[in-house]
Design a protein around this motif. Structure first.
Motif, mmCIF file in Angstrom:
data_model
loop_
_atom_site.group_PDB
_atom_site.id
_atom_site.type_symbol
_atom_site.label_atom_id
_atom_site.label_comp_id
_atom_site.label_asym_id
_atom_site.label_seq_id
_atom_site.Cartn_x
_atom_site.Cartn_y
_atom_site.Cartn_z
ATOM 1 N N MET A 15 34.473 20.770 3.541
ATOM 2 C CA MET A 15 33.786 22.020 3.833
ATOM 3 C C MET A 15 32.552 22.164 2.969
ATOM 4 N N ASP A 16 32.670 21.856 1.665
ATOM 5 C CA ASP A 16 31.520 21.943 0.768
ATOM 6 C C ASP A 16 30.447 20.949 1.162
ATOM 7 N N HIS A 17 30.893 19.750 1.611
ATOM 8 C CA HIS A 17 29.910 18.752 2.018
ATOM 9 C C HIS A 17 29.097 19.233 3.219
ATOM 10 N N VAL A 18 29.746 19.881 4.144
ATOM 11 C CA VAL A 18 29.036 20.394 5.313
ATOM 12 C C VAL A 18 28.031 21.454 4.916
ATOM 13 N N ILE A 19 28.409 22.317 4.007
ATOM 14 C CA ILE A 19 27.509 23.384 3.571
ATOM 15 C C ILE A 19 26.299 22.821 2.864
ATOM 16 N N ARG A 20 26.486 21.815 2.044
ATOM 17 C CA ARG A 20 25.348 21.212 1.359
ATOM 18 C C ARG A 20 24.415 20.517 2.350
ATOM 19 N N THR A 21 24.967 19.953 3.369
ATOM 20 C CA THR A 21 24.117 19.298 4.375
ATOM 21 C C THR A 21 23.257 20.317 5.114
ATOM 22 N N ASP A 22 23.832 21.471 5.508
ATOM 23 C CA ASP A 22 23.067 22.509 6.185
ATOM 24 C C ASP A 22 22.012 23.109 5.267
ATOM 25 N N ALA A 23 22.360 23.249 4.004
ATOM 26 C CA ALA A 23 21.409 23.857 3.078
ATOM 27 C C ALA A 23 20.259 22.930 2.767
ATOM 28 N N SER A 24 20.498 21.626 2.856
ATOM 29 C CA SER A 24 19.424 20.679 2.536
ATOM 30 C C SER A 24 18.353 20.626 3.612
ATOM 31 N N ASP A 25 18.673 21.022 4.842
ATOM 32 C CA ASP A 25 17.719 21.020 5.943
ATOM 33 C C ASP A 25 17.006 22.363 6.011
ATOM 34 N N SER A 26 15.645 22.334 6.109
ATOM 35 C CA SER A 26 14.848 23.554 6.231
ATOM 36 C C SER A 26 15.027 24.154 7.630
ATOM 37 N N PRO A 27 15.012 25.454 7.741
ATOM 38 C CA PRO A 27 15.094 26.079 9.084
ATOM 39 C C PRO A 27 13.992 25.608 10.014
ATOM 40 N N TYR A 28 12.798 25.363 9.478
ATOM 41 C CA TYR A 28 11.694 24.908 10.310
ATOM 42 C C TYR A 28 11.951 23.497 10.830
ATOM 43 N N ASN A 29 12.599 22.672 9.962
ATOM 44 C CA ASN A 29 12.942 21.326 10.421
ATOM 45 C C ASN A 29 13.940 21.374 11.568
ATOM 46 N N LEU A 30 14.912 22.251 11.429
ATOM 47 C CA LEU A 30 15.879 22.410 12.511
ATOM 48 C C LEU A 30 15.204 22.902 13.796
ATOM 49 N N LEU A 31 14.215 23.816 13.629
ATOM 50 C CA LEU A 31 13.501 24.345 14.793
ATOM 51 C C LEU A 31 12.697 23.245 15.475
ATOM 52 N N PHE A 32 12.000 22.441 14.694
ATOM 53 C CA PHE A 32 11.211 21.359 15.262
ATOM 54 C C PHE A 32 12.089 20.324 15.943
ATOM 55 N N LYS A 33 13.240 20.068 15.359
ATOM 56 C CA LYS A 33 14.161 19.130 15.991
ATOM 57 C C LYS A 33 14.663 19.661 17.324
ATOM 58 N N SER A 34 14.915 20.969 17.357
ATOM 59 C CA SER A 34 15.377 21.574 18.614
ATOM 60 C C SER A 34 14.271 21.538 19.663
ATOM 61 N N LEU A 35 13.024 21.823 19.255
ATOM 62 C CA LEU A 35 11.916 21.819 20.215
ATOM 63 C C LEU A 35 11.631 20.419 20.728
ATOM 64 N N SER A 36 11.869 19.429 19.882
ATOM 65 C CA SER A 36 11.630 18.042 20.313
ATOM 66 C C SER A 36 12.605 17.587 21.379
ATOM 67 N N LEU A 37 13.750 18.249 21.456
ATOM 68 C CA LEU A 37 14.740 17.898 22.477
ATOM 69 C C LEU A 37 14.390 18.455 23.851
ATOM 70 N N ILE A 38 13.436 19.447 23.909
ATOM 71 C CA ILE A 38 13.019 20.041 25.189
ATOM 72 C C ILE A 38 12.077 19.079 25.898
ATOM 73 N N PRO A 39 12.268 18.804 27.180
ATOM 74 C CA PRO A 39 11.387 17.882 27.907
ATOM 75 C C PRO A 39 9.941 18.388 27.919
#
Length: 568
Positions: free
Chosen positions: A1-25
């Motif tokens: 559980m702690d490992h998962v939390i550290r992984t989410d915290a290490s990623d910036s919200p903007y990085n997650l947003l860009f990754k999501s937008l890149s998945l859109i055709p």
């Protein structure tokens, strides 16, 4: 559980947003941009297709503004079903800009040809009068050599085109063909320098120049005194027509008139056309047309106005500042706009007048419509529609007809069969002794700045028709040819009532007529002022006059005083 939390915290919200937008055709992005563009274009062009679709393409009712005591509406307009119906624009032209652009570039005007007369003004100018008669439409040909009017009892309607337009404009052809097909003889009075005619004098037309229209109407009235005369003005031609009707009042041979898409107040329209981006596009396009007109007559314009300024003009106001203001001898552009606005003359209109305007006009804004003035004048009916564009009003799925053309035809047909025609004939007969002198103001030839004369003119002369020509454009008429016309190659027709025996009285008439007209205007507009002066005179002189009156009454009625009062 702690490992998962550290992984989410290490990623910036903007990085997650860009990754999501890149998945859109990528195609979805193009679709989204296209939808945004469509929404922008829908609002920019003021498209109302969805609204028409929701309402079931029923259209909007025509709004009529008139005086509550108007006998004109009660006896005439009530019979015009077109004015009491609804107007539905062509569905695929559900925008004022689409309507106006379609009229300009396509038009779908009927095929017709005019028969041309060249009308010479006293200052040497030339006006092309293009005729389309009822018999021409019936016979399917205008190439006849039996004179202009084969059916001289049919009513005549004078058409005044808009700015830089002539008889070849699509909306003019629509009107001429419709009216001629219903028994009217149509004459299009082209502005000076338009219709393929060169300028033959230093006089130019402008938005408030009514003298040419006055001359043409008086000429037609003299040539066909028994024929009812009507007039239809479009755009700036409507402004000129309403101003003429206001200037002449009851002293006009016209029985009725119609004004379509009039600017009404040129100053307000000037502010409006520079307000938004889409209006500025119209401003630029009209300025290009004005510069084109000036280039056709560069030799004359460059001599009288600022040619370099005209060539650099990018707006209507720039052109008016460098050309119209200078030629008209106005102090400023705003002075020209105020002087030429027809809204100032609405109250003096004395013949039945139908005014048609649209609330989405991209050139002549609804802010300039004189609602109250039209409502106060019993002779005016103002018809406004929600949509229509500038001079377009296309209707039907095929966009082959203009709604305002049907409305004008119905109104003038009803007017021509009404008692107003007989009343107008009585007025004309009462002033038939000198029809030209009673209706033509000679003032502009003396006072240039007062009445809108746009250049210095020569001596006065009688109006006359110079030449009959076919309807093909007349190109590059040289001045020396105009001043040395051979009598064998032209037919001159002098106005009735002006002959050699009257030449000795012409100078006297020229002096009396403007004085008489100004006195009539003064007496018509100064009734309130005269009564106010009478009240002031009685109030200020009452102490002296009242004392004298009391003393006189005491002496006069002293013998009637009772004896008992005298003894006491």
């Amino acid at each position: 559980m702690d490992h998962v939390i550290r992984t989410d915290a290490s990623d910036s919200p903007y990085n997650l947003l860009f990754k999501s937008l890149s998945l859109i055709p990528l195609s979805h992005y193009f679709l989204f941009i296209f939808l945004i563009f469509i929404i922008f274009l829908y609002n920019f062009l003021e498209i109302h297709f969805l609204r028409d679709l929701v309402t079931g393409f029923r259209g909007d009712p025509v709004n009529l503004t008139y005086s509550a005591s108007s006998k004109l509406y009660q006896s005439l307009a009530a019979k015009c079903h077109v004015l009491h119906g609804r107007y539905l624009p062509t569905p695929w032209l559900s925008s004022p800009h689409l309507q106006t652009a379609f009229l300009t570039f396509f038009g779908r005007a009927p095929d017709l040809s005019y028969k041309r007369h060249l009308f010479q003004t006293p200052d040497g100018g030339t006006i092309a009068l293009d005729w389309l008669t009822y018999s021409d439409v019936i016979q399917g040909s205008t190439h006849v050599n039996q004179g202009i009017l084969n059916c001289e009892k049919n009513p005549i309607v004078v058409v005044i085109p808009g700015l830089t337009s002539d008889s070849a404009a699509a909306y003019i052809k629509h009107l001429a063909f419709k009216m001629a097909g219903h028994g009217w003889n149509v004459v299009v009075s082209n502005h000076r320098g338009l219709g393929g005619i060169s300028l033959t004098s230093d006089c130019f037309y402008n938005g408030g120049w009514t003298e040419d229209l006055r001359r043409v109407i008086d000429y037609l009235h003299c040539q066909y005194p028994e024929v009812p005369l009507y007039a239809v003005g479009t755009s700036i031609g409507a402004n000129i027509l309403v101003k003429y009707l206001g200037e002449n009042g009851v002293n006009t041979p016209l029985v009725g008139a119609a004004a379509i898409c009039s600017p009404w107040d040129l100053l307000i329209c000037d502010r409006f056309i520079n307000r938004r981006l889409v209006q500025k596009c119209y401003d630029r396009v009209i300025a290009i047309g004005l510069r084109g007109f000036a280039q056709l007559h560069q030799s004359t314009v460059a001599r009288l106005a600022d040619w370099e300024g005209i060539a650099r003009s990018r707006s209507i106001r720039d052109f008016d500042n460098h050309a119209t203001r200078v030629l008209g001898k106005f102090e400023t552009v705003d002075t020209y706009y105020r002087h030429s606005s027809s809204a100032n003359f609405v109250r003096n209109v004395s013949v039945p007048l139908l005014c048609i305007s649209t609330l989405d006009d991209p050139v002549c804004t609804r802010e300039a419509i004189p609602w109250d003035e039209c409502r106060a004048n019993e002779k005016i009916i103002l018809a406004t529609t929600r949509h229509g564009g500038h001079l377009a009003f296309y209707e039907g799925i095929t966009a082959k007809s203009l709604w305002w053309v049907r409305a004008v035809n119905a109104f003038l047909d009803a007017l021509n069969t009404s008692p107003y025609v007989n009343r107008s004939k009585k007025v004309q007969e009462s002033s038939s002794t000198s029809p030209i002198e009673s209706s033509v103001d000679q003032g502009p030839y003396i006072n240039v700045a007062e009445d809108g004369m746009v250049a210095a003119v020569g001596t006065m002369a009688s109006d006359k028709v110079v030449e009959d020509t076919p309807s093909e454009p007349v190109t590059q008429i040289k001045k020396d040819e105009d001043t040395n016309l051979d009598t064998d190659s032209m037919t001159e027709e002098t106005l009735p009532g002006i002959d050699g025996t009257q030449s000795s009285n012409q100078n006297v008439d020229d002096l009396i007529v403007p004085i008489r007209r100004r006195m009539d205007q003064l007496s018509r507009h100064s009734r309130i002022s005269i009564w106010l002066l009478v009240c002031i005179a009685i109030t200020t002189t009452w102490p002296l006059v009242g004392s004298a009156l009391i003393l006189f009454l005491r002496r006069k009625f002293k013998s009637f005083t009772p004896m008992a009062l005298l003894r006491s």
